[in-house]
Structures are given as C-alpha cells and as structure tokens.
Design an enzyme around this catalytic site. Structure first.
Site, short mmCIF file in Angstrom:
data_model
loop_
_atom_site.label_atom_id
_atom_site.label_comp_id
_atom_site.label_asym_id
_atom_site.label_seq_id
_atom_site.Cartn_x
_atom_site.Cartn_y
_atom_site.Cartn_z
N ARG A 221 13.73 36.19 39.03
CA ARG A 221 13.54 35.04 37.94
C ARG A 221 12.22 34.55 38.20
O ARG A 221 11.71 34.67 39.48
CB ARG A 221 14.49 33.95 38.25
CG ARG A 221 15.98 34.20 38.00
CD ARG A 221 16.39 33.80 36.66
NE ARG A 221 17.72 34.35 36.01
CZ ARG A 221 18.18 35.31 35.78
NH1 ARG A 221 17.29 36.55 35.85
NH2 ARG A 221 19.44 35.50 35.36
N HIS A 269 11.27 40.28 30.05
CA HIS A 269 12.72 40.05 30.86
C HIS A 269 13.76 41.22 30.19
O HIS A 269 14.64 40.76 29.51
CB HIS A 269 13.17 38.73 30.48
CG HIS A 269 14.18 38.21 31.34
ND1 HIS A 269 14.66 36.89 31.68
CD2 HIS A 269 15.12 39.00 31.95
CE1 HIS A 269 15.63 36.88 32.76
NE2 HIS A 269 16.13 38.32 32.89
N1 LIG Z 1 15.05 40.82 35.21
C1 LIG Z 1 16.33 41.06 34.68
O1 LIG Z 1 16.67 41.60 33.64
C2 LIG Z 1 17.60 40.80 35.59
C3 LIG Z 1 18.84 41.35 35.11
C4 LIG Z 1 20.10 41.06 36.07
C5 LIG Z 1 19.75 40.29 37.28
N2 LIG Z 1 18.66 39.84 37.64
C6 LIG Z 1 18.33 38.94 38.85
O2 LIG Z 1 18.56 39.68 39.88
C7 LIG Z 1 19.40 38.75 40.90
C8 LIG Z 1 20.25 39.44 41.92
O3 LIG Z 1 21.42 40.08 41.23
P1 LIG Z 1 22.50 40.78 42.26
O4 LIG Z 1 23.67 41.15 41.26
O5 LIG Z 1 22.00 41.95 43.04
O6 LIG Z 1 22.92 39.57 43.05
P2 LIG Z 1 24.03 39.46 44.33
O7 LIG Z 1 24.81 40.78 44.54
O8 LIG Z 1 24.31 38.12 44.52
O9 LIG Z 1 22.80 39.69 45.60
C9 LIG Z 1 21.82 38.81 45.98
C10 LIG Z 1 21.26 39.27 47.29
O10 LIG Z 1 20.28 38.19 47.36
C11 LIG Z 1 20.49 37.52 49.13
N3 LIG Z 1 20.07 36.19 49.18
C12 LIG Z 1 20.57 35.15 48.38
N4 LIG Z 1 20.00 34.14 48.91
C13 LIG Z 1 19.00 34.38 50.04
C14 LIG Z 1 18.36 33.69 50.96
N5 LIG Z 1 18.23 32.49 50.78
N6 LIG Z 1 17.48 34.36 51.75
C15 LIG Z 1 17.63 35.88 51.86
N7 LIG Z 1 18.52 36.59 51.00
C16 LIG Z 1 19.38 35.76 50.16
C17 LIG Z 1 21.98 37.92 49.24
O11 LIG Z 1 22.23 37.95 50.73
P3 LIG Z 1 23.59 38.31 51.10
O12 LIG Z 1 24.01 39.84 50.80
O13 LIG Z 1 23.60 37.94 52.61
O14 LIG Z 1 24.69 37.24 50.34
C18 LIG Z 1 22.32 39.21 48.40
O15 LIG Z 1 21.86 40.38 49.26
C19 LIG Z 1 20.24 37.92 39.91
O16 LIG Z 1 20.31 36.72 40.56
C20 LIG Z 1 19.22 37.70 38.68
O17 LIG Z 1 18.50 36.52 38.87
C21 LIG Z 1 17.40 39.98 36.76
#
Ligand SMILES: NC(=O)c1ccc[n+]([C@@H]2O[C@H](COP(=O)([O-])OP(=O)(O)OC[C@H]3O[C@@H](n4cnc5c(N)ncnc54)[C@H](OP(=O)(O)O)[C@@H]3O)[C@@H](O)[C@H]2O)c1
Length: 306
Positions: A221, A269
């Site tokens: 983000r 994006h």
């Molecule tokens: N640009 C684009 O087109 C696009 C598309 C889709 C998604 N995204 C972004 O990608 C992000 C990730 O998606 P996802 O499905 O992979 O999410 P996810 O499965 O919820 O994974 C989030 C990861 O971040 C870690 N995390 C969260 N808070 C943290 C902190 N304070 N310190 C260290 N690590 C932390 C979590 O740790 P734990 O494993 O310990 O919980 C987990 O490993 C989304 O939230 C979105 O913003 C972007």
C-alpha cells in the site's frame, strides 16, 4: 438469503451475474441507502452508511486481500470481515516482483534506454549472491513471491510479525529482528498489510539500513512508504532504484515527482488484480461453508487489523 453488493470502482453487472450463477438460492442486489439489511455482503471501500445499516450480517467479503479501506471505518467488533485469500492474486504478484527484480538485476532498464539510442552495449554480469531479496510480510502473497524468487537462486529473507519456517527462506520476526533483516537485504519487497503498526514503515531510518545500492519494490500500500524519504535516499545514491505499484494518492497525481524520477518505475496499482471468476468461486464456497457452520480461511482479526 440476501446478499448486498457494495463495491466502488467495480462494474456491478458481471459480478452480480457470477454470484447469482454460483449461489442460485440467494437474492443478490446492489446496495442502495435504505435497502433491506443483508445476510452477507460483497464490498470494496463501502461507505460507513452501508456498515451502519447491517445489524445482523453474517459476513462481509472484501474484494481484495488488503482490508485497510474497511478497517478505517467504524466497525462493530463482532462483524466478520473476510478478505480474498489468493484467489489468483499470488501468481500475479510473483510475476510482478520477479519481473521488477530481474529487470533491475540484469539492468534491462539500461538496455532499453541504450536501444532507444541505437546503442549496442554490454554490461558486466552481476552476482546474484550480492542481491539478497528481503520480503516484508510472509503471508499468502509474500510466501508465493519468496518461492518464485528462490527459483531464480537469489538469497531470500523474510520478515513477519510471528516467527515462521519457510523452505529456502531465512526468516526474521518482530520489531527486534527488523534491523538484522534490513542490514542483510539489498532488494526490499513490501507485502505487508496496512495497519497502524506498518504505516510509514518504509522510511529514512529503515531504508537507510538496507545494503548500499538497495532497491525497493512496494506492492503493498502507498501509505507504507514515506515518499520524500525514498526520494532523498535515491538522490543521495544510497538506493539504486524503486519499482512502485501503490501510492499515497491514487491515481498518482500529475506532476508528482515519481512520474519522472529516473530511478523510479511506476505502475498503476496493477501488481495483482482481483480476478472475477476466482473471487466469485471463493466467496460462494465460503458462504456455503458458513451456512453449514464450518470454519473458513481469511477472516480478519479486528485487533491486528489484517
Ligand atoms: N498491489 C496490489 O495489486 C496488491 C494486491 C493484493 C494485495 N496487496 C497488498 O498485499 C498485502 C498482503 O497480502 P496477503 O494476502 O499476503 O496478506 P496476509 O496473508 O495477511 O499476510 C500478511 C503478512 O504480513 C505480516 N505482518 C503483518 N503485520 C506485521 C507487522 N507489524 N510486522 C511484521 N510483519 C507483519 C504477517 O505476519 P504473520 O504471518 O505473523 O501474521 C503476514 O506474514 C495486502 O494487505 C495488500 O495491502 C496489493
């Protein structure tokens, strides 16, 4: 069963058709203010009024992996929020990151510029051991990206909130291990959710800890990055470049320095798009599981914010 569709930026008709085909027993309508309350909702950046009108909703499905637009609203603590769980996004994210990484590592951006000038030039091969890739966020997308990057034999590091073991990835966890993770990283990939803890996490202090000649790929983000700090570190040559897919303000405003910065590559994006068929199938399957009283993946923890 009533399902409300309340998605800004999405053309409703094809989604309604898909959802109706997958859940023929349900009444599925676009939300309008004052419409009857729903049992389930499919949303993207809904207004607060929508939330306020759903006293007994069983689950709210977000049409994306990141729920930051939802968590900025005032939400009843018992409201079950469900995010997309891959649904075809992780392979797109792997493509995007590997493309950005290899374009930088193999200096294809320089070749592109040379070719425009009709210049036949070689660059010296670089060592991939000197380009360790650090992935912030080892969730659904981060782990898929780590796997793809490892296929190209780059050293891979990962950082998450809770400790993890991932094949082929040196894992770090929590604030205490962030400095060590950064110090060993040259190409930093941000795949964190946007929460109060992660907002502004790509800043002067953290980015300065990357290895000299570092490269930043932000696909999470825009608000993770302090934009002025990135420009400062690029201009002082501590960082070699950045590939940015997300921005504080989207669309990126005309005249924003990122558009023309020679070390920044901008995309609108688009790293991992929400795919309709995969998303409809996932949401329909989860609704059926919830109706049968079974657990589902992808439920957001209101306290953690993701
Ligand atoms: N640009 C684009 O087109 C696009 C598309 C889709 C998604 N995204 C972004 O990608 C992000 C990730 O998606 P996802 O499905 O992979 O999410 P996810 O499965 O919820 O994974 C989030 C990861 O971040 C870690 N995390 C969260 N808070 C943290 C902190 N304070 N310190 C260290 N690590 C932390 C979590 O740790 P734990 O494993 O310990 O919980 C987990 O490993 C989304 O939230 C979105 O913003 C972007």
């Amino acid at each position: 069963m009533k399902i409300s569709f309340c998605c800004t930026d999405f053309k409703a008709e094809p989604w309604l058709a898909g959802l109706r085909a997958a859940l023929p027993q349900a009444e599925i309508e676009v939300w309008t203010p004052g419409a009857p309350a729903a049992d389930y909702a499919v949303v993207w950046a809904p207004p607060q009024a929508f939330i306020d009108e759903q006293p007994n909703i069983k689950a709210v499905f977000n049409l994306g992996a990141g729920v930051d637009a939802l968590t900025q609203l005032k939400l009843p603590p018992q409201m079950k929020l469900v995010r997309l769980d891959d649904a075809g996004m992780s392979v797109q994210m792997a493509e995007y990151v590997v493309h950005a990484l290899i374009r930088h590592f193999r200096e294809f951006d320089h070749y592109e510029r040379d070719v425009v000038q009709g210049k036949w030039s070689y660059r010296r091969p670089r060592l991939r051991e000197e380009f360790p890739v650090g992935i912030m966020g080892l969730g659904v997308l981060g782990q898929r990206v780590a796997q793809a990057v490892a296929q190209f034999e780059f050293p891979v590091l990962g950082w998450s909130r809770s400790p993890k073991t991932v094949d082929g990835v040196r894992c770090f966890a929590g604030a205490a291990q962030l400095p060590e993770f950064l110090a060993e990283t040259k190409v930093l990939v941000c795949l964190l959710p946007l929460t109060t803890e992660t907002q502004g996490i790509l800043n002067r202090t953290t980015l300065a800890q990357l290895q000299p000649g570092g490269y930043v790929i932000n696909v999470a983000r825009g608000a993770h990055l302090v934009e002025e700090d990135l420009i400062e570190l690029l201009d002082s040559d501590h960082l070699a470049g950045a590939a940015l897919d997300v921005f504080r303000q989207e669309p990126l405003p005309a005249g924003h320095p990122f558009w023309r910065h020679p070390k920044i590559t901008v995309t609108p994006h688009t790293a991992a798009r929400t795919l309709r068929d995969e998303s409809v199938a996932q949401i329909a399957q989860k609704i059926m599981r919830l109706e049968r009283g079974e657990p589902i993946a992808g439920v957001v923890d209101h306290i953690r914010g993701y």
